[in-house]
Design a protein around this motif. Sequence first.
Motif, PDB file in Angstrom:
ATOM      1  N   ALA A   1      40.101  34.273  37.079  1.00 43.86           N
ATOM      2  CA  ALA A   1      40.896  32.982  37.650  1.00 43.86           C
ATOM      3  C   ALA A   1      39.958  32.121  38.285  1.00 43.86           C
ATOM      4  O   ALA A   1      40.098  30.737  37.952  1.00 43.86           O
ATOM      5  CB  ALA A   1      41.885  33.368  38.507  1.00 43.86           C
ATOM      6  N   ARG A   2      39.153  32.319  38.946  1.00 42.94           N
ATOM      7  CA  ARG A   2      38.088  31.389  39.605  1.00 42.94           C
ATOM      8  C   ARG A   2      37.206  30.741  38.384  1.00 42.94           C
ATOM      9  O   ARG A   2      36.759  29.596  38.926  1.00 42.94           O
ATOM     10  CB  ARG A   2      37.285  32.161  40.674  1.00 42.94           C
ATOM     11  CG  ARG A   2      38.039  32.656  41.836  1.00 42.94           C
ATOM     12  CD  ARG A   2      37.071  33.469  42.894  1.00 42.94           C
ATOM     13  NE  ARG A   2      38.033  34.015  43.681  1.00 42.94           N
ATOM     14  CZ  ARG A   2      37.876  35.637  44.299  1.00 42.94           C
ATOM     15  NH1 ARG A   2      36.882  36.276  43.915  1.00 42.94           N
ATOM     16  NH2 ARG A   2      38.649  36.028  45.032  1.00 42.94           N
ATOM     17  N   GLU A   3      36.846  31.480  37.419  1.00 46.10           N
ATOM     18  CA  GLU A   3      36.007  30.732  36.500  1.00 46.10           C
ATOM     19  C   GLU A   3      36.691  30.167  35.611  1.00 46.10           C
ATOM     20  O   GLU A   3      36.214  29.341  34.737  1.00 46.10           O
ATOM     21  CB  GLU A   3      35.373  31.925  35.952  1.00 46.10           C
ATOM     22  CG  GLU A   3      34.147  32.704  36.698  1.00 46.10           C
ATOM     23  CD  GLU A   3      33.209  33.733  35.864  1.00 46.10           C
ATOM     24  OE1 GLU A   3      32.170  34.213  36.723  1.00 46.10           O
ATOM     25  OE2 GLU A   3      33.685  34.211  34.820  1.00 46.10           O
ATOM     26  N   ALA A   4      38.003  30.729  35.110  1.00 42.34           N
ATOM     27  CA  ALA A   4      38.819  30.079  33.855  1.00 42.34           C
ATOM     28  C   ALA A   4      40.054  29.722  34.290  1.00 42.34           C
ATOM     29  O   ALA A   4      40.934  30.028  33.453  1.00 42.34           O
ATOM     30  CB  ALA A   4      38.644  30.951  32.797  1.00 42.34           C
TER      31      ALA A   4
ATOM     32  N   SER B   1      46.923  36.179  38.579  1.00 37.56           N
ATOM     33  CA  SER B   1      48.217  35.808  39.211  1.00 37.56           C
ATOM     34  C   SER B   1      48.081  35.349  40.713  1.00 37.56           C
ATOM     35  O   SER B   1      48.550  34.343  41.129  1.00 37.56           O
ATOM     36  CB  SER B   1      49.424  36.543  39.096  1.00 37.56           C
ATOM     37  OG  SER B   1      50.484  36.192  39.362  1.00 37.56           O
ATOM     38  N   GLN B   2      47.600  36.334  41.511  1.00 36.81           N
ATOM     39  CA  GLN B   2      47.485  36.372  42.783  1.00 36.81           C
ATOM     40  C   GLN B   2      46.530  35.245  43.271  1.00 36.81           C
ATOM     41  O   GLN B   2      46.668  34.547  44.305  1.00 36.81           O
ATOM     42  CB  GLN B   2      47.067  37.924  43.284  1.00 36.81           C
ATOM     43  CG  GLN B   2      48.417  38.698  43.453  1.00 36.81           C
ATOM     44  CD  GLN B   2      47.920  40.046  43.710  1.00 36.81           C
ATOM     45  OE1 GLN B   2      46.655  40.400  44.118  1.00 36.81           O
ATOM     46  NE2 GLN B   2      48.622  41.138  43.670  1.00 36.81           N
ATOM     47  N   GLU B   3      45.353  35.120  42.570  1.00 39.40           N
ATOM     48  CA  GLU B   3      44.299  34.126  42.733  1.00 39.40           C
ATOM     49  C   GLU B   3      45.007  32.700  42.341  1.00 39.40           C
ATOM     50  O   GLU B   3      44.471  31.744  43.066  1.00 39.40           O
ATOM     51  CB  GLU B   3      42.960  34.481  41.878  1.00 39.40           C
ATOM     52  CG  GLU B   3      42.062  33.499  42.214  1.00 39.40           C
ATOM     53  CD  GLU B   3      41.351  33.594  43.701  1.00 39.40           C
ATOM     54  OE1 GLU B   3      40.813  32.749  44.107  1.00 39.40           O
ATOM     55  OE2 GLU B   3      41.667  34.712  44.174  1.00 39.40           O
ATOM     56  N   THR B   4      45.740  32.607  41.572  1.00 41.16           N
ATOM     57  CA  THR B   4      46.141  31.309  41.116  1.00 41.16           C
ATOM     58  C   THR B   4      47.473  30.741  41.531  1.00 41.16           C
ATOM     59  O   THR B   4      47.796  29.572  41.535  1.00 41.16           O
ATOM     60  CB  THR B   4      46.190  31.234  39.503  1.00 41.16           C
ATOM     61  OG1 THR B   4      47.125  32.222  38.854  1.00 41.16           O
ATOM     62  CG2 THR B   4      44.824  31.179  38.756  1.00 41.16           C
TER      63      THR B   4
ATOM     64  N   ARG C   1      39.688  46.489  38.902  1.00 44.83           N
ATOM     65  CA  ARG C   1      40.281  45.576  37.748  1.00 44.83           C
ATOM     66  C   ARG C   1      41.020  44.444  38.294  1.00 44.83           C
ATOM     67  O   ARG C   1      41.071  43.116  37.829  1.00 44.83           O
ATOM     68  CB  ARG C   1      41.232  46.453  37.004  1.00 44.83           C
ATOM     69  CG  ARG C   1      40.564  47.380  35.975  1.00 44.83           C
ATOM     70  CD  ARG C   1      41.523  48.535  35.386  1.00 44.83           C
ATOM     71  NE  ARG C   1      40.863  49.350  34.700  1.00 44.83           N
ATOM     72  CZ  ARG C   1      41.147  50.346  34.009  1.00 44.83           C
ATOM     73  NH1 ARG C   1      42.449  50.753  34.138  1.00 44.83           N
ATOM     74  NH2 ARG C   1      40.360  51.186  33.543  1.00 44.83           N
ATOM     75  N   LYS C   2      41.519  44.466  39.591  1.00 47.74           N
ATOM     76  CA  LYS C   2      42.295  43.384  40.069  1.00 47.74           C
ATOM     77  C   LYS C   2      41.310  42.241  40.496  1.00 47.74           C
ATOM     78  O   LYS C   2      41.443  40.992  40.450  1.00 47.74           O
ATOM     79  CB  LYS C   2      43.327  43.873  41.295  1.00 47.74           C
ATOM     80  CG  LYS C   2      44.504  44.372  40.834  1.00 47.74           C
ATOM     81  CD  LYS C   2      45.217  44.775  42.313  1.00 47.74           C
ATOM     82  CE  LYS C   2      45.733  43.339  42.943  1.00 47.74           C
ATOM     83  NZ  LYS C   2      46.703  43.495  43.983  1.00 47.74           N
ATOM     84  N   ALA C   3      40.155  42.601  41.142  1.00 47.53           N
ATOM     85  CA  ALA C   3      39.036  41.922  41.380  1.00 47.53           C
ATOM     86  C   ALA C   3      38.455  41.302  40.013  1.00 47.53           C
ATOM     87  O   ALA C   3      38.267  39.937  40.268  1.00 47.53           O
ATOM     88  CB  ALA C   3      38.055  42.759  42.146  1.00 47.53           C
TER      89      ALA C   3
ATOM     90  N   LEU D   1      40.667  29.819  25.217  1.00 50.62           N
ATOM     91  CA  LEU D   1      40.003  30.981  24.993  1.00 50.62           C
ATOM     92  C   LEU D   1      38.815  31.114  26.275  1.00 50.62           C
ATOM     93  O   LEU D   1      37.997  30.149  26.419  1.00 50.62           O
ATOM     94  CB  LEU D   1      39.710  31.787  23.706  1.00 50.62           C
ATOM     95  CG  LEU D   1      38.642  32.834  23.898  1.00 50.62           C
ATOM     96  CD1 LEU D   1      39.543  34.080  24.413  1.00 50.62           C
ATOM     97  CD2 LEU D   1      38.093  33.151  22.442  1.00 50.62           C
ATOM     98  N   ALA D   2      38.801  32.084  27.159  1.00 49.53           N
ATOM     99  CA  ALA D   2      37.515  32.175  28.023  1.00 49.53           C
ATOM    100  C   ALA D   2      37.425  33.610  28.529  1.00 49.53           C
ATOM    101  O   ALA D   2      38.335  34.429  28.292  1.00 49.53           O
ATOM    102  CB  ALA D   2      37.960  31.389  29.336  1.00 49.53           C
TER     103      ALA D   2
END
Length: 496
Positions: free
Chosen positions: A295-298, A320-323, A287-289, A441-442
């Motif tokens: 985040a990478r896509e949207a 949050s961690q990715e962005t 779920r974290k992945a 929305l994404a």
Amino acid sequence: MIDRLMSHAAASTDAFNFDLDGDTLREECGVFGIFGHPEASAIVALGLHALQHRGQEAAGIVSFDGSVFHSERRPGLVGDSFSDGDTIARLKGRAAIGHVRYSTTGGTILRNVQPLFAELASGGLAVAHNGNLTNALSIRRDLVRDGAITQSTSDTEVILHLAARSRKPRIIERFIDALQAIQGAYAIVALTNKKLIGARDPLGIRPLVLGELDGRYMLASETCALDIIGARFVRDIENGEIVVISEEGIESIRFADAVPMRPCIFEYIYFARPDSVVNGKSVYGVRKAIGRELAREAAVTADIVVPVPDSGVPAALGFSQETGIPFEMGIIRNHYVGRTFIQPTQSVRELGVRMKHSANRAAIEGKSIVLVDDSLVRGTTSVKIVRMMREAGAAEVHFRIASPPITYPDFYGIDTPEREKLLAATHDLEAMRKYIGADSLAFLSIPGLYRAMGEEARNAACPQYTDHCFTGDYPTGLTDLSIAGPKRFAMLAEAD
């Protein structure tokens, strides 16, 4: 399989009735069984407590004391029915199985509460089942025409009838005959006077695991049910496998041809508890992945990331961690609201009471927020979430869904509306955005979902997961659908 309307009525917009759980996908059941333990029924009750998220309508336990089967089946939560010593004391014996059932829109019918029990020519047989049989209607029709008398409207009873009518001498052979006649998704635990039996459907759509505690073996829908009692995870039951646990040990029998497994991808997105490990993958980690892929896509410029509790939390953390956008609990859930509460007067209703969820105004006022939820079904609850955020002062509300658009209904044990009531099946992205009132929305893409699962891509020729809600690729026959038609089948299909 016959007493439930699959389509829930659209949730009321009355603020008093506001409930973020009102428009979500629902898993139908969880199962647990143990053999050879002196406190078998107490162990099963604890295991069912850990599986409570898989069903809150009713719970049941059947035990065997060496000569007599004992059964207790109750509406409500496990803790409400099996926490007192007297009930557990009545469930005597060193072997027991149990079941938790999802809350449907109608009232609880006690005769449908599992495990179901029947006396066969070869002895007693108790069965508990998670999943949905997609040919149970046709089998039941034939059984009734042949004079069978049914006691429930559950597809699980079909398994008992098929086993009873088998001409094979041994109970395990009768059980195999029953399994070879059914289609769909299922994880089954069964109890005889000598054996605990577990079975998983030929594609492994529904989960089932084997555990061990002090030399005694058990079966459970998820590993979290093993953790609660300190049991050791042994392995997943394989697709198309029967496991027989007895005083002689464990026997494995394959009842279906070996084919690639296709577990339900929604176990990872939503259904399984985050601390479970399903088919070797940490649900929390997946779920974290998923959140990171989303985040990478949207990605979007915002001040904070807010999860829709509770299922959106791990994905929101990954986002949050990715962005690098701070994670905040912008929606607070009240876990202490029961099924019934004071019925307010109209004047109290007009105050805009929110029973189960409320906005954390201090965290979101004046902020541009990213809301992360696990799925979008009808969209009625999403409308309320966005409205609640705006009323609490959010400057912008960007909605991100940690799964692809749900465009097809499920017939394997997930509660979904008919296709015409799925928002993504009838609206394009911009229309959905306007409907829920978000600034953007994404959804996660299907390739992004498979990357989060550790796959390079979805294998179109032989998909790695059961993902029909996104793709329309149903992995088994849908006999009852062809007999009854889509609308009738959706009305009749009750998952267990």
